[in-house]
Design a protein around this motif. Structure first.
Motif, mmCIF file in Angstrom:
data_model
loop_
_atom_site.group_PDB
_atom_site.id
_atom_site.type_symbol
_atom_site.label_atom_id
_atom_site.label_comp_id
_atom_site.label_asym_id
_atom_site.label_seq_id
_atom_site.Cartn_x
_atom_site.Cartn_y
_atom_site.Cartn_z
ATOM 1 N N ALA A 1 0.513 -0.911 -0.159
ATOM 2 C CA ALA A 1 0.089 0.220 0.039
ATOM 3 C C ALA A 1 0.645 1.441 0.043
ATOM 4 O O ALA A 1 0.660 2.274 -1.028
ATOM 5 C CB ALA A 1 -0.819 -0.086 1.146
ATOM 6 N N SER A 2 1.839 1.532 1.482
ATOM 7 C CA SER A 2 2.664 2.670 1.179
ATOM 8 C C SER A 2 3.534 3.064 0.312
ATOM 9 O O SER A 2 4.158 3.923 -0.617
ATOM 10 C CB SER A 2 2.869 2.357 2.512
ATOM 11 O OG SER A 2 3.604 1.340 2.875
ATOM 12 N N SER A 3 5.063 1.707 -0.267
ATOM 13 C CA SER A 3 5.288 2.527 -1.060
ATOM 14 C C SER A 3 5.000 1.295 -2.339
ATOM 15 O O SER A 3 6.039 1.851 -3.280
ATOM 16 C CB SER A 3 6.820 0.510 -0.473
ATOM 17 O OG SER A 3 7.016 1.147 0.937
ATOM 18 N N VAL A 4 4.027 1.081 -2.831
ATOM 19 C CA VAL A 4 3.917 0.875 -4.225
ATOM 20 C C VAL A 4 2.864 1.835 -4.547
ATOM 21 O O VAL A 4 2.820 2.524 -5.118
ATOM 22 C CB VAL A 4 3.747 -0.773 -4.228
ATOM 23 C CG1 VAL A 4 2.855 -1.023 -5.646
ATOM 24 C CG2 VAL A 4 4.905 -1.243 -3.646
ATOM 25 N N TYR A 5 1.803 1.324 -4.305
ATOM 26 C CA TYR A 5 0.141 1.938 -4.796
ATOM 27 C C TYR A 5 0.353 3.751 -4.649
ATOM 28 O O TYR A 5 -0.283 3.931 -5.307
ATOM 29 C CB TYR A 5 -1.006 1.122 -4.033
ATOM 30 C CG TYR A 5 -1.008 0.028 -4.291
ATOM 31 C CD1 TYR A 5 -0.874 -0.788 -5.471
ATOM 32 C CD2 TYR A 5 -0.967 -1.193 -3.358
ATOM 33 C CE1 TYR A 5 -0.727 -2.170 -6.408
ATOM 34 C CE2 TYR A 5 -1.600 -2.596 -3.498
ATOM 35 C CZ TYR A 5 -0.821 -2.574 -5.329
ATOM 36 O OH TYR A 5 -0.831 -4.577 -5.797
ATOM 37 N N ILE A 6 0.906 3.458 -3.028
ATOM 38 C CA ILE A 6 0.335 4.759 -2.429
ATOM 39 C C ILE A 6 1.798 6.014 -3.442
ATOM 40 O O ILE A 6 0.907 7.084 -4.256
ATOM 41 C CB ILE A 6 0.261 5.499 -1.367
ATOM 42 C CG1 ILE A 6 -0.375 4.888 -0.252
ATOM 43 C CG2 ILE A 6 0.810 6.903 -1.018
ATOM 44 C CD1 ILE A 6 -0.287 4.970 1.277
ATOM 45 N N GLU A 7 2.851 5.450 -3.601
ATOM 46 C CA GLU A 7 3.848 6.225 -4.477
ATOM 47 C C GLU A 7 3.168 6.411 -6.109
ATOM 48 O O GLU A 7 3.629 7.324 -7.017
ATOM 49 C CB GLU A 7 5.299 5.343 -4.434
ATOM 50 C CG GLU A 7 5.984 5.745 -3.259
ATOM 51 C CD GLU A 7 6.991 5.085 -3.070
ATOM 52 O OE1 GLU A 7 7.456 4.711 -3.886
ATOM 53 O OE2 GLU A 7 7.535 5.202 -1.915
#
Length: 445
Positions: A104-110
């Protein structure tokens, strides 16, 4: 001579057109880029829990660490593949939650794939043997993600859930909630949340942020509570000293009928150099006229024209001429009124220019503009122009022309009686002068 004065106020809607600048977004104090440490964003510790949780095993930790290294090197596809492979293995709830969180934080949000990030965080909440801190951070992240995704009701719901885990969540979450209500156009609920944020901020010694007051101003404005809009703007002008706050405050004073305060506020704004547009300077000039300070009205317009802010056109020259006219500066009123009349070819302006000459008993010069006023065919009461032309002829000794002009004036209801008296008076003056001519011409003593 009485001249028409017009009260012109700032358009409240136009002046407050920027009132919605505090649009929804991720507020200060919350960071999607550091979602894993969201728990640390509260001043107070979360409520304690005796819940049993799984532990992170060494072999799983190594695999997760390698995947994170690949992400840091930009090898995102391989890292995602490794993380998904881990999910297919028999890993416990805590380990699964960590993988969801990284995705979630390191792939999709970025990559701004917020809906997919939401799905991952929702999965974390469904796991049982996960540390409270991780699930609390997920609540925080979901509140922000739903706000960005414009799912405002969900955003508010998750923020309330996150706040319920905190002993004292501080002021910032209340501002966040206000942003969610803004998205829903629920202005009534914005107010208590912003006021709470301000209260808590001050309680801990922090001066509330400017954006909080902008959101509060917006809510009061949309609710039609201009007294409160005024109060907020008074605070903003004192504490943040921005030109637009002074102008907006003047507009609100006008809306509330507090004309003296509107006038004073505009004067201060002008002296501080906060009025830098034509409409603002013209508004001030009109306020000076309304408050019977016409000479300052003229000064504002002249300086604005000199500085290239106020356009040199017929309408503005007319206002300048009117200002000098009201100030009894007849000589200075001539040129702007002449330019205005020429530019707009307006009978009323030609009439005023003729009046300026007449007031100075410059009767010969008054005839031309007064005749142009009559010829314009746009005077509401042309009889008065005929009367003044007749008087100009009378005072320049052209009695026959005066009598003819008075006869024209007698055709209009507004000047019928006065014209009749002048016709009679002019006739008697002609007789008197004829008698004098005959007397002196005949050698009388």
């Amino acid at each position: 001579m009485k001249t028409k004065q017009t009260k012109m106020g700032l358009s409240l809607i136009a002046a407050l057109a920027v009132v919605s600048a505090a649009a929804p977004g991720v507020p200060g104090g919350f960071s999607l880029l550091d979602i894993r440490s969201a728990q640390a964003q509260s001043d107070e510790k979360p409520k304690r829990s005796s819940k049993k949780v799984d532990s992170l095993r060494a072999n799983v930790y190594e695999k997760i660490a390698k995947a994170q290294e690949k992400l840091e090197k930009g090898e995102k596809a391989d890292a995602v593949k490794d993380l998904n492979s881990l999910l297919e293995d028999k890993i416990n709830d805590y380990e699964t939650a960590i993988v969801y969180q990284i995705l979630a934080s390191s792939v999709y949000i970025e990559e701004e794939r917020y809906k997919e990030a939401i799905t991952e965080y929702e999965k974390i909440l469904k796991l049982e043997r996960v540390p409270d801190s991780l699930q609390i951070a997920s609540l925080n992240a979901l509140a922000q993600l739903y706000l960005i995704d414009e799912q405002y009701e969900n955003s508010i719901t998750y923020m309330k859930r996150w706040m319920a885990t905190q002993e004292n969540p501080g002021p910032t979450p209340y501002y966040f909630m206000a942003q969610g209500y803004y998205g829903l156009e629920d202005y009534a609920n914005i107010v208590p949340n912003i006021l709470k944020a301000i209260e808590l901020g001050r309680a801990r010694g922090d001066e509330p942020k400017e954006n909080w007051y902008l959101m509060l101003r917006l809510a009061y404005f949309e609710l039609g509570n201009f007294e409160k809009v005024r109060d907020v703007l008074e605070y903003l002008t004192v504490n943040f000293e921005k030109p637009e706050y002074w102008r907006q405050l003047a507009a609100v004073y006008s809306e509330l009928g507090q004309e003296d305060k509107q006038f004073a506020t505009m004067e201060v704004a002008y002296r501080q150099g906060y009025l830098d547009k034509e409409s603002q300077l013209i508004n001030l000039a009109q306020l000076y006229l309304y408050h019977n300070v016409p000479i300052k009205s003229a000064w504002v317009i002249e300086k604005g024209m000199k500085d290239g802010i106020i356009e040199k056109n017929g309408e503005n020259y007319e206002l300048l001429g009117q200002a000098y006219l009201n100030a009894q500066e007849m000589r200075k009123a001539e040129e702007p009124l002449r330019l205005a009349a020429k530019d707009e070819d307006n009978g009323d302006i030609w009439m005023r220019l003729g009046q300026v000459y007449a007031e100075q008993e410059r009767w010969k010069e008054a005839i031309e503009p007064l005749q142009k006023a009559v010829d314009s065919d746009d005077l509401d009461k042309p009889g008065y122009a005929h009367m003044m032309i007749g008087m100009a002829y009378f005072n320049t000794g052209k009695l026959e022309d005066a009598k003819k002009t008075f006869r024209q004036a007698a055709k209009f209801e507004e000047t019928k009686k006065a014209a009749a008296k002048w016709i009679d008076y002019t006739g008697k003056e002609q007789e008197r002068r004829a008698q004098l001519t005959e007397y002196y011409g005949g050698g009388g003593q």
